[in-house]
Design an enzyme around this catalytic site. Structure first.
Site, PDB file in Angstrom:
ATOM      1  N   ASP A 166      13.567 103.795   8.714  1.00 23.53           N
ATOM      2  CA  ASP A 166      12.573 103.886   9.775  1.00 23.53           C
ATOM      3  C   ASP A 166      12.991 105.040  10.694  1.00 23.53           C
ATOM      4  OD1 ASP A 166      10.539 103.012  11.712  1.00 23.53           O
ATOM      5  OD2 ASP A 166      12.241 102.254  12.861  1.00 23.53           O
ATOM      6  N   ILE A 167      12.080 105.452  11.568  1.00 25.20           N
ATOM      7  CA  ILE A 167      12.399 106.561  12.473  1.00 25.20           C
ATOM      8  C   ILE A 167      12.780 106.070  13.868  1.00 25.20           C
ATOM      9  CG2 ILE A 167      11.463 108.590  13.669  1.00 25.20           C
ATOM     10  CD1 ILE A 167       9.917 109.292  11.186  1.00 25.20           C
ATOM     11  N   ASP A 168      11.804 105.598  14.624  1.00 25.60           N
ATOM     12  CA  ASP A 168      12.038 105.267  16.031  1.00 25.60           C
ATOM     13  C   ASP A 168      12.927 104.037  16.172  1.00 25.60           C
ATOM     14  OD1 ASP A 168      10.139 107.209  17.483  1.00 25.60           O
ATOM     15  OD2 ASP A 168       8.871 106.326  15.936  1.00 25.60           O
TER      16      ASP A 168
ATOM     17  N   GLY B 199       5.895 104.136  10.741  1.00 29.34           N
ATOM     18  CA  GLY B 199       4.518 103.930  11.162  1.00 29.34           C
ATOM     19  C   GLY B 199       3.875 105.219  11.628  1.00 29.34           C
TER      20      GLY B 199
ATOM     21  N   LYS C 241       4.779  98.765   5.093  1.00 24.76           N
ATOM     22  CA  LYS C 241       5.807  99.655   4.573  1.00 24.76           C
ATOM     23  C   LYS C 241       6.317  99.133   3.230  1.00 24.76           C
ATOM     24  CE  LYS C 241       7.651 101.315   9.017  1.00 24.76           C
ATOM     25  NZ  LYS C 241       8.881 101.489   9.814  1.00 24.76           N
TER      26      LYS C 241
ATOM     27  N   ASP D 193      14.019  98.474  12.604  1.00 29.94           N
ATOM     28  CA  ASP D 193      14.275  97.754  13.857  1.00 29.94           C
ATOM     29  C   ASP D 193      13.055  97.063  14.450  1.00 29.94           C
ATOM     30  OD1 ASP D 193      13.445  99.683  16.623  1.00 29.94           O
ATOM     31  OD2 ASP D 193      13.135 100.397  14.587  1.00 29.94           O
TER      32      ASP D 193
ATOM     33  N   ASN E  67       6.975  96.226  12.712  1.00 29.61           N
ATOM     34  CA  ASN E  67       6.356  96.784  11.505  1.00 29.61           C
ATOM     35  C   ASN E  67       7.359  96.989  10.373  1.00 29.61           C
ATOM     36  OD1 ASN E  67       7.664  98.912  12.781  1.00 29.61           O
ATOM     37  ND2 ASN E  67       6.126 100.422  12.223  1.00 29.61           N
TER      38      ASN E  67
END
Length: 261
Positions: free
Chosen positions: A10-12, A45, A187, A210, A213
């Site tokens: 994931d990114i954020d 997302g 995802k 985290d 989503n």
């Protein structure tokens, strides 16, 4: 491929710390994984145009974006799952009645259905620090594939939408906004398009996340790791929990599952 694994990030709150920066230990870990022959991918997302800089910095060309609705494998689009256009039209009409703004997002851009800067839109999108805000185009959703919408409403207000719009899933990502996705889109589903194509067995699949989503992804992926700063639902869904993102959480997690020393 017996020893090669694939790792989705994931990114954020996972690749990016709370200052929206990639920790040095995380960047090194990503390149170390690749040097060891592993496949590294992103599962987010975000829209593709919202993390192009991250892909370039980390040299990643395989990703699941829009929470699974737009999937790219080594630079090639292999799966798309747009929102139902008729249901989206009805959702738009309902949101206008309730004075809940919408941002429509396709593969290349995003546009809102309100002409002026709206507090909910500016406040929530600012937290992503992507340097881009939607422009006004209330008809943008017409005659094009929209993969995700942002519906701007306060917590709890999405419950009526959930009851009335079974074509969509509503996942909150900010106190003022929810993602609108095709029902059943996730995802986890997007990731399966990649793992099935590449033939990775479940024991060689890893995922770090985290947020809310990420829950389906963390439940599905055999070797799942939730960040220490993650939502409690994400931690409960994961097989492992690592340290916070700004405490070298990615490196620690990769060491925990045995991918790095």
């Amino acid at each position: 491929m017996s020893e090669q694994s694939i790792i989705f990030f994931d990114i954020d709150g996972t690749l990016l710390d709370h200052n929206k920066e990639i920790p040095a230990s995380t960047k090194k870990a990503i390149f170390d994984l690749r040097e060891r022959g592993h496949e590294v991918a992103i599962a987010t997302g975000r829209a593709p145009f919202m993390f192009e800089d991250i892909r370039k910095e980390l040299e990643i060309d395989t990703y699941v974006s829009y929470n699974g609705q737009y999937v790219v494998l080594r630079g090639e689009v292999i799966y798309t799952n747009p929102l139902n256009p008729d249901a989206l039209k009805t959702l738009t009409e309902r949101a206008i009645e309730k004075e809940n703004p919408i941002v429509y997002m396709d593969a290349d851009d995003m546009h809102s259905n309100v002409p002026e800067e709206h507090e909910y839109i500016t406040t929530s999108i600012k937290t992503l620090q992507v340097g881009k805000f939607p422009s006004f185009d209330p008809a943008y959703y017409q005659n094009r594939e929209i993969y995700q919408c942002l519906l701007f409403c306060l917590e709890g207000a999405e419950q009526q939408y959930e009851a009335d719009f079974k074509d969509f899933d509503f996942i909150r990502w900010h106190p003022m906004s929810v993602d609108v996705l095709p029902a059943g889109g996730s995802k986890a589903n997007g990731i399966s398009k990649i793992t099935d194509k590449l033939g990775f067995p479940k024991e060689r699949q890893y995922a770090f996340g985290d947020g809310l989503n990420d829950v389906e992804m963390l439940k599905q992926i055999y070797n799942s790791v939730a960040m220490g700063n993650g939502e409690e639902e994400a931690k409960a869904a994961a097989r492992h929990v690592t340290k916070n993102v700004d405490e070298d959480g990615i490196l620690h997690g990769l060491q925990m599952v045995g991918l790095l020393d």
